[in-house]
Design a protein around this motif. Structure first.
Motif, PDB file in Angstrom:
ATOM      1  N   LYS A  91       0.717  -1.200  -0.014  1.00  0.00           N
ATOM      2  CA  LYS A  91      -0.107   0.166   0.116  1.00  0.00           C
ATOM      3  C   LYS A  91       0.814   1.385  -0.038  1.00  0.00           C
ATOM      4  CE  LYS A  91      -3.990  -1.926   2.369  1.00  0.00           C
ATOM      5  NZ  LYS A  91      -4.977  -1.840   3.487  1.00  0.00           N
ATOM      6  N   ALA A  92       2.000   1.323   0.922  1.00  0.00           N
ATOM      7  CA  ALA A  92       2.739   2.409   0.694  1.00  0.00           C
ATOM      8  C   ALA A  92       3.507   2.397  -0.547  1.00  0.00           C
ATOM      9  CB  ALA A  92       3.712   2.201   1.880  1.00  0.00           C
ATOM     10  N   ALA A  93       3.760   1.519  -1.099  1.00  0.00           N
ATOM     11  CA  ALA A  93       4.437   1.602  -2.493  1.00  0.00           C
ATOM     12  C   ALA A  93       3.450   2.407  -3.649  1.00  0.00           C
ATOM     13  CB  ALA A  93       4.858   0.474  -3.090  1.00  0.00           C
ATOM     14  N   SER A  94       2.120   1.793  -3.316  1.00  0.00           N
ATOM     15  CA  SER A  94       1.171   2.273  -4.232  1.00  0.00           C
ATOM     16  C   SER A  94       0.908   3.894  -4.015  1.00  0.00           C
ATOM     17  CB  SER A  94      -0.147   1.533  -3.936  1.00  0.00           C
ATOM     18  OG  SER A  94      -0.047   0.121  -4.732  1.00  0.00           O
ATOM     19  N   ALA A  95       0.872   4.271  -2.855  1.00  0.00           N
ATOM     20  CA  ALA A  95       0.660   5.687  -2.405  1.00  0.00           C
ATOM     21  C   ALA A  95       1.791   6.686  -2.604  1.00  0.00           C
ATOM     22  CB  ALA A  95       0.261   5.619  -0.737  1.00  0.00           C
ATOM     23  N   GLY A  96       2.969   5.932  -3.204  1.00  0.00           N
ATOM     24  CA  GLY A  96       4.202   6.732  -3.287  1.00  0.00           C
ATOM     25  C   GLY A  96       4.796   7.406  -2.060  1.00  0.00           C
ATOM     26  N   VAL A  97       4.677   6.529  -0.745  1.00  0.00           N
ATOM     27  CA  VAL A  97       5.328   6.833   0.294  1.00  0.00           C
ATOM     28  C   VAL A  97       6.926   6.732   0.159  1.00  0.00           C
ATOM     29  CG1 VAL A  97       5.782   5.906   2.470  1.00  0.00           C
ATOM     30  CG2 VAL A  97       3.435   5.950   1.706  1.00  0.00           C
ATOM     31  N   ALA A  98       7.657   7.722   0.623  1.00  0.00           N
ATOM     32  CA  ALA A  98       9.001   7.924   0.370  1.00  0.00           C
ATOM     33  C   ALA A  98       9.807   6.788   1.012  1.00  0.00           C
ATOM     34  CB  ALA A  98       9.376   9.404   0.948  1.00  0.00           C
ATOM     35  N   TYR A  99       9.580   6.591   2.162  1.00  0.00           N
ATOM     36  CA  TYR A  99      10.295   5.659   3.152  1.00  0.00           C
ATOM     37  C   TYR A  99       9.223   4.852   4.038  1.00  0.00           C
ATOM     38  CZ  TYR A  99      14.574   7.730   1.672  1.00  0.00           C
ATOM     39  OH  TYR A  99      15.611   8.536   1.001  1.00  0.00           O
ATOM     40  N   VAL A 100       9.409   3.385   4.091  1.00  0.00           N
ATOM     41  CA  VAL A 100       8.947   2.936   5.409  1.00  0.00           C
ATOM     42  C   VAL A 100       9.861   2.354   5.906  1.00  0.00           C
ATOM     43  CG1 VAL A 100       7.546   0.778   5.825  1.00  0.00           C
ATOM     44  CG2 VAL A 100       6.898   2.084   3.579  1.00  0.00           C
ATOM     45  N   VAL A 101       9.933   2.714   7.662  1.00  0.00           N
ATOM     46  CA  VAL A 101      10.972   2.540   8.245  1.00  0.00           C
ATOM     47  C   VAL A 101      10.609   2.036   9.509  1.00  0.00           C
ATOM     48  CG1 VAL A 101      12.961   3.855   9.512  1.00  0.00           C
ATOM     49  CG2 VAL A 101      11.954   4.687   7.359  1.00  0.00           C
ATOM     50  N   ASN A 102      11.043   1.222  10.032  1.00  0.00           N
ATOM     51  CA  ASN A 102      11.021   0.506  11.562  1.00  0.00           C
ATOM     52  C   ASN A 102      11.263   1.705  12.420  1.00  0.00           C
ATOM     53  OD1 ASN A 102      11.455  -0.792  14.232  1.00  0.00           O
ATOM     54  ND2 ASN A 102      10.796  -2.551  12.855  1.00  0.00           N
ATOM     55  N   LYS A 103      10.373   1.797  13.447  1.00  0.00           N
ATOM     56  CA  LYS A 103      10.453   2.866  14.527  1.00  0.00           C
ATOM     57  C   LYS A 103      11.943   2.960  15.056  1.00  0.00           C
ATOM     58  CE  LYS A 103       5.950   3.566  15.384  1.00  0.00           C
ATOM     59  NZ  LYS A 103       4.612   3.585  16.590  1.00  0.00           N
TER      60      LYS A 103
END
Length: 140
Positions: free
Chosen positions: A107-119
């Motif tokens: 979903k994040a990739a589809s939304a164009g999210v810049a980064y997905v990062v663990n806290k």
């Protein structure tokens, strides 16, 4: 560190980071990370997606830090919602989550999210990279 629940608006000329996170501990941690990368950035906090939507009606932040598990929904679904909004689609989003799942990544990739990062891995380099990318886009 200035953090308010509902600002009157995002002031023109002042870069604002909207942190969408329900944990006060994580809000403060994310705020410290943003300050290390950009000390002059104003930080606003939304505890729920509903309050984030209200804040975004008042203006466009320079950056959104978004948790995935929130009391009223999933951050990944909210990122998709933002991507469909012509006014907000250009706002960079960094998802900061405890347990990024494959569905969240998709979903994040589809939304164009810049980064997905663990806290535990979130640090100033992600904020800096997103802000630098935005500045270079403005110069072109």
């Amino acid at each position: 560190m200035q953090m308010t629940a509902v600002p009157p608006h995002f002031p023109q000329g002042i870069d604002t980071c909207l942190i969408v996170e329900d944990s006060e501990f994580d809000q403060l941690k994310m705020g410290r990370v943003v300050r290390k990368s950009c000390n002059s950035m104003r930080i606003e906090v939304a505890n729920t997606l509903k309050s984030a939507r209200r804040m975004l009606e008042r203006g466009e932040p320079a950056l959104i830090l978004l948790d995935n598990n929130l009391p009223d929904g999933l951050g990944a679904d909210f990122a998709l919602e933002l991507a469909k909004d012509p006014k907000l689609a250009g706002v960079p989003v960094i998802m900061v989550s405890d347990w990024p799942s494959p569905i969240m990544w998709e979903k994040a990739a589809s939304a164009g999210v810049a980064y997905v990062v663990n806290k535990t891995e979130f640090d100033p380099k992600y904020v800096h990279a997103v802000l630098q990318k935005g500045k270079s886009r403005q110069m072109n």
